[in-house]
Design an enzyme around this catalytic site. Sequence first.
Site, PDB file in Angstrom:
ATOM      1  CG  ASP A   1      34.829  41.017  49.122  1.00 17.02           C
ATOM      2  OD1 ASP A   1      35.244  39.860  49.298  1.00 17.02           O
ATOM      3  OD2 ASP A   1      34.380  41.422  48.034  1.00 17.02           O
TER       4      ASP A   1
ATOM      5  CD  GLU B   1      39.074  38.634  49.536  1.00 17.56           C
ATOM      6  OE1 GLU B   1      38.806  37.479  49.173  1.00 17.56           O
ATOM      7  OE2 GLU B   1      38.450  39.638  49.136  1.00 17.56           O
TER       8      GLU B   1
END
Length: 546
Positions: free
Chosen positions: A204, A273
């Site tokens: 993330d 990401e």
Amino acid sequence: MSKAPNNNWWRGGVIYQIYPRSFADSNSDGVGDLPGITAKLDYVASLGVDAIWLSPFFKSPMKDFGYDVSDYCDVDPLFGTLDDFRTLVQTAHAKGLKVVIDQVLSHTSDQHPWFVESRASKTNPKADWYVWADAKDDGNPPNNWLSVFGGSSWQWDTRRKQYYLHNFLASQPDLNFHNPEVVDAILGTVKFWLELGVDGYRLDTAPFYFHDKELRNNPGRGGAKEGDNTVSDVNPYGWQWHVYDKERPENLEFFKKLRALVDQYPNTTMVGEIGTDDSIATMAAYTSDGDKLHMAYSFDLLGKDSSAPYLHGLMQKFAEKSQGGWPSWALANHDVERVGSRWGGPERNLQKLRLAAAFQMCLRGSPCLYQGDELGLPEADIAFEDLQDPPGIAMWPEYKGRDGCRTPMPWVSQAADLGFGDGKTKAWLPYTEAYRPLAVDVQDKDAGSHLNFYRQLLQWRRTQSALIHGEQTLLPVHSQVMAFVREHAGQRVLCAFNFSDQAATLQLTAGQQPAQVLALPGLSGGQVEGQGLVFEPFGGLIVQLA
């Protein structure tokens, strides 16, 4: 420890993202959980995917629904136990599925013991584990950095009488990766799950690990930026060039350390990401040279633009900058409006959605699906009083948040709760009545359903080695048709997609002689005519070249 073998299952493998809160509720508390996921793995395996990616299930106060971690090495009781996780991994592996878990390394919850200790004083052992800074002489924050979720990214702390950095919610303080002790501690949490048998990580907010040590101001970019797909155009976050608060050069060295650790475990992978001002270039940099991330995905396919020139430009840019890097292309995830509405439109044009799915599966890279994509689910309409997402509540009604793509998965059409739980418990987000005719049990029995189209698409793709392993060469940009050739071991496949609502023609060159149309059930609207391809609106064609 030496580098372990890697069978590269991820290179071209299909990843299915599961948002645990909304997938399946096994204990009737209104929130999905790990045993619920385990019970549905037969369904997931039936899709033909290679791996599941689980959004966070770690201990958390759930201010950002698990993306605010208070214990990296335990399961939140809301989702189950460590034994439940072990059972999930074992069951998934028995069904031929890899397990990738979300790791939120850039920040923790403000309830994490590390932060509790860090904020206690300026002299404690973890005082420098987070990003602390003194106020300016006038009391303002140390610089102009902004939070992705709105407002300043600095929060005043009365105990230390300093500001701390938070790139997201104020309850998500950023770790100080310039401190080697922090890096070692983070690597230790990564190793914990590798030892439990996970096959990889989705990282993330990968560009956010390091900040500029001098805390220099970000330059402005001249007001509102159209097409901000991370939160919305109403958030001034997009009015800065984010050159100092993220994507710092030190990130690359951290990725090398992370890769060295992950490479000690057989057949593992990492996908990052990427949300930066130039995401395609960052994807390329973070996956180049085989010593950092295995693959990365950006938000560039998560916006509303699905025109052929736009798609061609993205692929051209990655090809020019990739340096051998490997992309993961996602059309949806838990942070954006569902592709069923975003690209399918108010009427949920299934022909365009099937065209988009085929396009995604034909690209060079590793496709990532979001739960419900295979059902063609539209964005759910959530009333303000039912919202749970903090930025959605703060920015309503111009931005309605991310809850519309997170409502419970529809399993059983006639069940009061769509088969999500026991039918008696109110779920954390409301059930979406519009999903009833799209439920798994309805589509499962319909050979022509969107669900069965996805199953056929993924099964067919497995038979086309050029689409999994092949190089990709773009045809010249076309106003309506996105087209490219995939080539591997002597096989040349032309993939062409009319992303417009008008008929289109694509002329081929002498070196692109069609030999055979490759039949893909559910993809229609194209045919070979002489030395060209002719398409109906939203028609597609996949052709074996001579």
